[in-house]
Design a protein around this motif. Structure first.
Motif, PDB file in Angstrom:
ATOM      1  N   SER B 104       0.827  -1.222   0.000  1.00 15.84           N
ATOM      2  CA  SER B 104       0.000   0.000   0.000  1.00 15.84           C
ATOM      3  C   SER B 104       0.854   1.262   0.000  1.00 15.84           C
ATOM      4  CB  SER B 104      -0.925  -0.006   1.221  1.00 15.84           C
ATOM      5  OG  SER B 104      -0.131   0.004   2.385  1.00 15.84           O
ATOM      6  N   LYS B 106       3.076   4.216  -1.295  1.00 17.78           N
ATOM      7  CA  LYS B 106       2.974   4.943  -2.563  1.00 17.78           C
ATOM      8  C   LYS B 106       4.320   5.041  -3.280  1.00 17.78           C
ATOM      9  CE  LYS B 106      -0.911   7.745  -1.098  1.00 17.78           C
ATOM     10  NZ  LYS B 106      -1.352   9.057  -0.625  1.00 17.78           N
ATOM     11  N   THR B 107       4.214   5.115  -4.599  1.00 17.47           N
ATOM     12  CA  THR B 107       5.395   5.342  -5.430  1.00 17.47           C
ATOM     13  C   THR B 107       5.307   6.754  -6.009  1.00 17.47           C
ATOM     14  OG1 THR B 107       5.690   3.034  -5.958  1.00 17.47           O
ATOM     15  CG2 THR B 107       6.561   4.593  -7.539  1.00 17.47           C
ATOM     16  N   PHE B 108       6.413   7.406  -5.993  1.00 19.64           N
ATOM     17  CA  PHE B 108       6.447   8.796  -6.439  1.00 19.64           C
ATOM     18  C   PHE B 108       6.995   8.881  -7.871  1.00 19.64           C
ATOM     19  CE2 PHE B 108       6.345   8.736  -1.922  1.00 19.64           C
ATOM     20  CZ  PHE B 108       5.521   9.788  -1.589  1.00 19.64           C
ATOM     21  N   SER B 110       3.933   9.707  -9.013  1.00 21.34           N
ATOM     22  CA  SER B 110       2.494   9.531  -9.266  1.00 21.34           C
ATOM     23  C   SER B 110       1.690   9.344  -7.985  1.00 21.34           C
ATOM     24  CB  SER B 110       2.280   8.333 -10.187  1.00 21.34           C
ATOM     25  OG  SER B 110       2.724   7.162  -9.536  1.00 21.34           O
ATOM     26  N   GLU B 111       2.379   9.046  -6.895  1.00 20.63           N
ATOM     27  CA  GLU B 111       1.756   8.756  -5.602  1.00 20.63           C
ATOM     28  C   GLU B 111       0.750   7.624  -5.718  1.00 20.63           C
ATOM     29  OE1 GLU B 111       0.662  11.835  -3.003  1.00 20.63           O
ATOM     30  OE2 GLU B 111       2.178  13.229  -3.726  1.00 20.63           O
ATOM     31  N   GLN B 112       1.107   6.685  -6.539  1.00 22.39           N
ATOM     32  CA  GLN B 112       0.273   5.518  -6.768  1.00 22.39           C
ATOM     33  C   GLN B 112       0.712   4.393  -5.834  1.00 22.39           C
ATOM     34  OE1 GLN B 112       0.682   4.526 -10.887  1.00 22.39           O
ATOM     35  NE2 GLN B 112      -1.155   3.261 -10.900  1.00 22.39           N
ATOM     36  N   PRO B 113      -0.211   3.787  -5.090  1.00 27.66           N
ATOM     37  CA  PRO B 113       0.199   2.672  -4.254  1.00 27.66           C
ATOM     38  C   PRO B 113       0.739   1.515  -5.105  1.00 27.66           C
ATOM     39  CG  PRO B 113      -2.000   3.403  -3.684  1.00 27.66           C
ATOM     40  CD  PRO B 113      -1.632   4.104  -4.950  1.00 27.66           C
ATOM     41  N   ARG B 114       1.634   0.769  -4.569  1.00 31.56           N
ATOM     42  CA  ARG B 114       2.249  -0.334  -5.317  1.00 31.56           C
ATOM     43  C   ARG B 114       1.200  -1.322  -5.835  1.00 31.56           C
ATOM     44  NH1 ARG B 114       7.107  -1.139  -0.871  1.00 31.56           N
ATOM     45  NH2 ARG B 114       8.119   0.844  -1.339  1.00 31.56           N
ATOM     46  N   ASP B 116      -1.601  -0.711  -6.996  1.00 30.00           N
ATOM     47  CA  ASP B 116      -2.256  -0.241  -8.225  1.00 30.00           C
ATOM     48  C   ASP B 116      -1.488  -0.658  -9.470  1.00 30.00           C
ATOM     49  OD1 ASP B 116      -4.196   0.773  -6.707  1.00 30.00           O
ATOM     50  OD2 ASP B 116      -3.864   2.901  -7.209  1.00 30.00           O
ATOM     51  N   GLY B 224       5.927  -0.988  -8.096  1.00 23.13           N
ATOM     52  CA  GLY B 224       6.446   0.253  -7.528  1.00 23.13           C
ATOM     53  C   GLY B 224       7.958   0.341  -7.672  1.00 23.13           C
ATOM     54  N   SER B 317       7.404   8.813   3.131  1.00 25.70           N
ATOM     55  CA  SER B 317       6.358   7.952   2.578  1.00 25.70           C
ATOM     56  C   SER B 317       5.660   7.138   3.655  1.00 25.70           C
ATOM     57  CB  SER B 317       6.963   6.994   1.554  1.00 25.70           C
ATOM     58  OG  SER B 317       7.545   7.711   0.519  1.00 25.70           O
TER      59      SER B 317
END
Lengths: 251, 765
Positions: B104, B106-108, B110-114, B116, B224, B317
């Motif tokens: 859960s 986030k990856t930057f 995009s701030e998308q959780p892994r 996703d 991620g 994070s």
């Protein structure tokens, strides 16, 4: 009639013993072992003189005086240190006495045996060795090594002496890491004994006053060992003691 | 095939294949023999036909004999026709999807959780997966340190990462067990690689064996990235579960730092609110992981929850991995006793023997062997005496002892009066002190109106008192009979008998008045006069005790002389020391939980017992229980003890973490407080190593012969390829023997008969 008078004298003596024992209970008192045959008290003043030296030189408080007790004496266990001296052959102890002495030594008591005969393989020596063999048949009498606490419990000693130089070492019996019996063949009592006027009773053979001083020091150390055990082998003491032994070539 | 099956009068619907089986292996040696014997026999037979001139007859006879041999060999071969029904199976592909909490993160930018990235890849490649499923059987699993079957592709898309621990070794081990005897042709692994069990990036040999032992490749898809991932984390604290009091405890701390720049950060170790140590760590841009060695010395026994923190910086994070709590049980390895003797005596000699021979005691003894008044008749160099290290003992190392014993010891002129204050502070802060009698103790030792008197359980008065040299029987105080010091035997009657048979004592320090809140355990009663002999009490956090005689050795050596033993003397001193050093069993208030670790939602059982100061049970005692967690302090409940002085309480903690339970009560004007600690676990360990571990994922792919790929919008599953060997299984079969029937034996007989007839006709016998 004779027996009755012996009994009365005995009771009187017993009264004296009790008085001596109960007064200043915590102070050091050294009774001398009485045995049959031979001569169980060659130097009546030896122990008193040693106690006097201990009192003078150390912080140990003593009850000076002379008392002879038999091993069968009911209050033997009041005195954790006993002294046995002689110069002649003596009669063997009874099996009960041997057992009693064995228990006494095994559970905390200490025996100093002093051969006053000043001879090698004396009759007293033969009797003593026989007695010790009966006492601890599984534990032989062994030379006490020079790094034993007896030689550093108060004075740093590297020479064993007495009134005469018969044997250059002490012998002893160890039980569970504790030396319970020490045997000297050098007539320690002869070096300690004084007359009524406080003069040394016997001349030293060989080494003069220095030898007498060493005999007194050895007596002090033996008593100190009985009271403090291996205290001087605690790590806190070792560096200083070893340094002194190394630095000074002691007599 | 149908006609053929019908020929054998079998149901053609039940079988779709036929095959011929021979018993070749069983008759291997016979076969070898026949290979040599048959041609030889035929050759002899041929030579016997010399007298026949008709080539036709010759040919007929040799053919008949050859046919007979053939039939015999056929019988030996035992041919069987096998009719069977068989199916072709699909090979399997395992699709493993990481379902741990770290997915859960986030990856930057995009701030998308892994998670996703996985969902996105599954949606994009839905068609590929469907066509793959036409060839292979796709088995979906969610993984953590377990593997759980996900029923469909839809479930895999919808899964939520909530598991608490990633452990690839456990996962692949379970996978191996699950596919034992099945055809697993490969694995597709979707994860961030944040395996908590793997230290650094090295793969354990066990995991390596599992990866190389599989049938197919592993394609690892990284969910991620660490790009712009900013985090400061306490990844691990490596410490023993227990430590020893007054002995350094070592911690190895692993700190992870991602994109934190160059800065110095403080690591702070706390026990409750007290800071134990602070360490500055230099964080550098190029390094992601730091190992820090920390050391502290615990000074209080019991279970402790320590917290280690690093600062939380803006933009991190993960914000819950900057603090870690861990528990260490502080125990006593050895009992350290400082034993000072005013002079050598039988009392000190027998006590020293007990202490020195005790396997758990570290003894430091000092005997005053000479006083200033003594004339040693010798230079110092010929003496074994050492200077008394006062400053070392009473300043530098005093707190490293558990118990200080003064035995018939007068402090003058060996100890400066100021050091007595140190001893007082030592006791008030939790240490133990005992004064044993003799002519140099108490008033005679000059302790009246000193700091030592303040910590003694007796008042020394103003007047100097003499040491009374008298023999006496010790009288135990009846209402103190349950006191742990007096327990020579467990059973009460046996204990009474043991005390009755103890030897008389000699000599007593008089003029001692027990303090009001002290416990006088034993007296010397002489007419109307009562002299305290054994008195104990609590001073601040510590304990102190006096023995007003120097003749306790009577219970050892003299006891032997009257037919007893020194057993009770040893036990008495053991009891006395245990009480002085506050062994848990000697406490008036006891508090414990039935477990040290609880799972979230599990019920906690607390047990309390209260005793009066004389150790008799305290019935109807009110015990206040409070609870301390990270969230703060709160009252738990108030308990009332039963007639045995006991009470219990059950409750279920609402959140995970470490709990400190404190019990407070009062008994005989004493305020008693006890605490115990336990932990409730709902693992948040996943956030301790939050970084994506691309090295690990690359290694997994490389070792197994697969490929590694970072999941992006362009990820295409059609690039993966797996072997697809044919697998068939029989569901039914029927065996029809071709040799074991009258036809074969009839043919042999007919052939031999025809041969015999032809030979007769040709003039042969």
């Amino acid at each position: 009639m004779i027996n009755l008078s012996k009994l009365i004298i005995g009771l009187l003596l017993f009264k004296v013993w009790v008085a001596t024992a109960d007064a200043d209970y915590s102070n050091l008192f050294i009774p001398q072992i009485k045995y049959e045959g031979g001569h169980s008290m060659p130097y009546p003043t030896a122990i008193d003189s040693l106690l006097g030296q201990i009192e003078r030189r150390t912080s140990i408080e003593t009850n000076r005086g002379l008392t002879q007790i038999a091993l069968s004496y009911p209050k033997l266990y009041r005195y954790p240190f006993i002294y046995m001296a002689g110069s002649r052959k003596f009669e063997e102890f009874s099996a009960n006495d041997i057992k009693r002495l064995r228990n006494y030594l095994s559970y905390g008591g200490f025996l100093l045996i002093d051969d006053n005969s000043s001879g090698i393989n004396s009759k007293f020596d033969i009797s003593v060795r026989k007695m010790i063999e009966a006492l601890f048949p599984q534990v032989p009498l062994k030379k006490i090594s020079r790094d034993h606490s007896i030689f550093r419990s108060f004075y740093l000693i590297n020479r064993v002496s007495g009134r005469k130089q018969v044997s250059p070492y002490l012998e002893g019996i160890n039980i569970k890491g504790r030396t319970v019996l020490v045997y000297s063949a050098n007539d320690l009592g002869g070096a300690w004994a004084r007359d009524k006027l406080g003069q040394w009773t016997y001349d030293i053979v060989g080494g003069g006053n220095r030898q007498r001083q060493l005999a007194i020091r050895l007596g002090v150390n033996i008593v100190m060992y009985a009271l403090t055990l291996d205290y001087k082998k605690d790590m806190v003491h070792l560096p200083i003691i070893l340094e002194r032994l190394k630095r000074n070539k002691l007599p | 095939m149908k006609t053929f099956i019908d020929l054998f009068d079998l149901d053609s619907g039940k079988f779709n294949e036929a095959g011929l089986n021979f018993a070749l292996t069983e008759l291997f040696y016979v076969w070898i023999l026949l290979l040599f014997v048959s041609p030889l026999a035929l050759w002899f037979f041929w030579t016997s036909l010399k007298r026949i001139h008709s080539p036709f007859r010759k040919a007929l006879l040799i053919s008949l004999r050859a046919f007979t041999f053939f039939l015999l060999i056929l019988i030996l071969l035992q041919p069987e026709l096998e009719f069977r029904k068989s199916h072709t199976l699909k090979n399997r592909i395992a699709i493993l999807v990481d379902s741990t909490k770290s997915m859960s993160i986030k990856t930057f930018p995009s701030e998308q959780p892994r998670i996703d990235f996985v969902r996105q890849a599954f949606e994009k490649n839905q068609g590929v997966l469907e066509s793959l499923s036409n060839i292979f059987q796709l088995d979906y699993y969610s993984i953590s340190d377990q593997i759980e079957t996900i029923s469909s592709l839809g479930s895999a898309r919808r899964y939520s990462p909530n598991k608490t621990n990633t452990d690839f070794e456990a996962v692949f081990s379970k996978l191996k067990t699950r596919y034992e005897g099945k055809s697993l042709q490969g694995v597709m692994l979707f994860t961030d690689g944040a395996d908590l069990s793997i230290k650094s990036d090295n793969i354990s040999s066990e995991l390596k064996t599992l990866l190389t032992g599989g049938d197919g490749p592993i394609y690892s898809f990284q969910a991620g990235t660490n790009h712009m991932f900013k985090d400061l984390a306490i990844e691990e604290v490596d410490a023993a579960d227990f430590g020893f009091i007054h002995q350094p405890v070592r911690l190895t701390v692993t700190i992870g730092a991602s994109n934190m720049g160059n800065k110095n950060i403080p690591l702070v170790l706390k026990d409750g609110d007290a800071i134990l140590l602070s360490h500055v760590l230099e964080i550098r841009e190029r390094e992601n992981r730091y190992s820090v060695e920390l050391e502290f010395t615990p000074n209080v026994l019991g279970k402790h929850i320590y917290s280690l923190t690093v600062p939380l910086f803006a933009g991190e994070s993960v914000d819950n991995n900057n603090r870690i709590d861990f528990q260490i049980k502080v125990i006593r390895d050895r009992i350290r006793i400082l034993h000072l003797n005013g002079r050598p005596s039988w009392d000190s000699r027998f006590l020293r023997e007990v202490l020195a021979n005790h396997p758990k005691i570290d003894l430091l003894s000092f005997f005053i062997l000479r006083t200033l008044d003594d004339d040693v008749v010798s230079p110092t160099s010929e003496l074994s005496l050492i200077p008394f290290p006062t400053n070392l003992l009473f300043n530098d190392y005093l707190n490293s002892f558990d118990l200080v014993l003064f035995q018939n010891f007068s402090y003058k002129p060996f100890i400066d009066k100021g050091y007595l204050t140190n001893i007082k502070n030592f006791v008030e802060n939790g240490g133990a002190f005992a004064m044993i009698g003799g002519e140099l103790s108490f008033q005679e030792g000059g302790y009246a109106q000193t700091d030592i008197e303040e910590i003694l359980p007796v008042d020394l008065g103003d007047e100097p008192q003499l040491f009374l040299d008298e023999s006496f029987d010790l009288q135990l105080e009846k209402n103190q009979f349950s006191h742990p010091i007096l327990q020579l035997e467990k059973e009460s009657v046996a204990n009474s008998i043991a005390w009755e048979n103890m030897s008389k004592l000699n000599g007593i320090n008089i003029g001692l008045k027990p303090r009001k809140d002290a416990n006088t355990l034993a007296w010397f009663i002489k007419g109307r006069d009562k002299y305290p002999v054994l008195v104990s009490w609590r001073v601040g956090k510590g304990r102190s005790l006096i023995v007003a005689t120097d003749s306790l050795w009577n219970w050892n050596f003299r006891q032997v002389g009257v037919g007893g033993s020194g057993r009770y003397y040893n036990r008495f001193w053991n009891n006395l020391i245990n009480w002085l050093i506050d062994e848990p069993g000697t406490r008036l208030l006891k508090l414990e939980t039935h477990k040290e670790r609880y799972e979230e939602g599990e019920e906690v059982l607390l047990r309390v017992s209260v005793s009066h100061s004389n150790y008799n049970p305290y019935a109807e005692a009110k015990v206040l229980l409070t609870m301390k967690t990270r969230s703060g302090d709160m009252k738990l409940t108030t308990l009332k003890t039963n007639e045995n002085g006991e009470a219990s309480h059950r409750f279920t903690p609402v959140e995970e973490g470490f709990y400190t339970i404190k019990a407070k009560t009062g008994t005989d004007k004493l305020k008693l407080e006890e605490k115990t600690e336990f932990s409730v676990f709902s693992e948040t360990a996943e956030f301790q190593k939050p970084r994506v571990n691309e090295t690990l994922l690359k290694r997994i792919a490389e070792i197994s012969g697969g490929n590694y790929e970072v999941l992006t919008k362009q990820t295409d599953f059609s690039k993966v390829s797996f072997k697809n060997p044919k697998i068939e299984i029989k569901t039914s079969s029927k065996l029809v023997p071709l040799w074991d029937n009258w036809w074969v034996y009839g043919l042999i007989l007919s052939s031999l008969s025809l041969e015999w007839f032809t030979r007769r006709k040709s003039g042969l016998s």
